[in-house]
Design a protein around this motif. Structure first.
Motif, PDB file in Angstrom:
ATOM      1  N   ASP A  94     -10.016   3.212   0.224  1.00  0.00           N
ATOM      2  CA  ASP A  94      -9.431   2.160  -0.587  1.00  0.00           C
ATOM      3  C   ASP A  94      -8.102   1.631  -0.094  1.00  0.00           C
ATOM      4  O   ASP A  94      -7.264   2.365   0.406  1.00  0.00           O
ATOM      5  N   THR A  95      -7.966   0.344  -0.278  1.00  0.00           N
ATOM      6  CA  THR A  95      -6.707  -0.322   0.025  1.00  0.00           C
ATOM      7  C   THR A  95      -5.698  -0.014  -1.069  1.00  0.00           C
ATOM      8  O   THR A  95      -6.040   0.131  -2.237  1.00  0.00           O
ATOM      9  N   GLN A  96      -4.450   0.071  -0.695  1.00  0.00           N
ATOM     10  CA  GLN A  96      -3.378   0.283  -1.649  1.00  0.00           C
ATOM     11  C   GLN A  96      -2.780  -1.061  -2.053  1.00  0.00           C
ATOM     12  O   GLN A  96      -2.509  -1.907  -1.204  1.00  0.00           O
ATOM     13  N   TYR A  97      -2.586  -1.214  -3.356  1.00  0.00           N
ATOM     14  CA  TYR A  97      -2.027  -2.445  -3.913  1.00  0.00           C
ATOM     15  C   TYR A  97      -0.638  -2.134  -4.447  1.00  0.00           C
ATOM     16  O   TYR A  97      -0.460  -1.171  -5.201  1.00  0.00           O
ATOM     17  N   PHE A  98       0.317  -2.982  -4.077  1.00  0.00           N
ATOM     18  CA  PHE A  98       1.716  -2.682  -4.330  1.00  0.00           C
ATOM     19  C   PHE A  98       2.265  -3.405  -5.553  1.00  0.00           C
ATOM     20  O   PHE A  98       1.860  -4.522  -5.877  1.00  0.00           O
ATOM     21  N   TYR A 152       1.065   5.976  -4.978  1.00  0.00           N
ATOM     22  CA  TYR A 152       1.866   6.268  -3.782  1.00  0.00           C
ATOM     23  C   TYR A 152       3.239   5.634  -3.963  1.00  0.00           C
ATOM     24  O   TYR A 152       3.353   4.532  -4.482  1.00  0.00           O
TER      25      TYR A 152
END
Lengths: 114, 115
Positions: free
Chosen positions: B102-106, B33
């Motif tokens: 799912d969590t998004q990791y930046f 993303y």
């Protein structure tokens, strides 16, 4: 339009006390909520999340509360530590229809002083 | 396990030039993303990609902006003919299996400055 709102741009708390960061949302279809912490010149770091089927989720010093009827969530940090000083972003997602897009608030700058 | 990687961290371009921003997701993550953060604002969604597919580009400006995530290599966000209003921090996030669970990791972001 801002679907996720953090109305307090800043919060100052003494070390050891509780920090409470607030977030409001307008879209009743949101079903997943997250808090991220961000230091200057770095990317957001995931802290904690909560699904809309729950009203509380706890992870160590961090607890997130969700009030669906009020469309409000809050992040509690206790006890607060100087290293918690950062910008905190609230984010929300409607996983069913918006394909994982996260909607972010503008952030709250937390300062924890000794 | 390395996190999300982005490069360059800082990019300076003159008006009219092209900007290419790269993102390598976390190992095992196939969903990427892109978000943009303007000064004093929150992050705004731009595009969601899986390998070789654009899933949702509804947050991306219709002109000058494009994104890809090829079978091999990093995801690329490309901005053609940059203007001063493109100056912002661009963040990439990844998740392992998709948005439903799912969590998004930046990543650390790319700070684009257009002169």
């Amino acid at each position: 339009d801002q679907q996720v709102k953090q109305n307090s741009p800043s919060l100052s708390v003494q070390e050891g006390r509780i920090s409470i960061l607030n977030c409001d949302y307008t879209n009743s279809m949101f079903d997943y909520f997250l808090w991220y912490k961000k230091y200057p010149a770095e990317g957001p770091t995931f802290l904690i999340s909560i699904s809309s089927i729950k009203d509380k989720n706890e992870d160590g010093r961090f607890t997130v509360f969700l009030n669906k009827s009020a469309k409000h969530l809050s992040l509690h940090i206790v006890p607060s530590q100087p290293g918690d000083s950062a910008v905190y972003f609230c984010a929300a997602s409607d996983r069913g229809s918006t394909l994982g897009r996260l909607y972010f608030g503008r952030g709250t700058q937390l300062t924890v002083w000794p | 396990n390395a996190g999300v990687m982005q490069n360059p961290r800082h990019l300076v371009r003159r008006r009219g030039q092209e900007a290419r921003l790269r993102c390598s997701p976390m190992k095992g993550h196939s969903h990427v993303y892109w978000y943009r953060q303007l000064p004093e604002e929150g992050l705004k969604f731009m595009v969601y990609l899986q390998k070789e597919n654009i899933i949702d580009e509804s947050g991306m400006p219709k002109e000058r902006f494009s994104a890809e995530f090829p079978k091999e290599g990093p995801s690329i966000l490309r901005i053609q003919q940059v203007v001063r209003g493109d100056s912002a921090a661009y963040f990439c996030a990844s998740s392992p299996t998709g948005p439903a669970s799912d969590t998004q990791y930046f990543g650390p972001g790319t700070r684009l400055t257009v002169l």
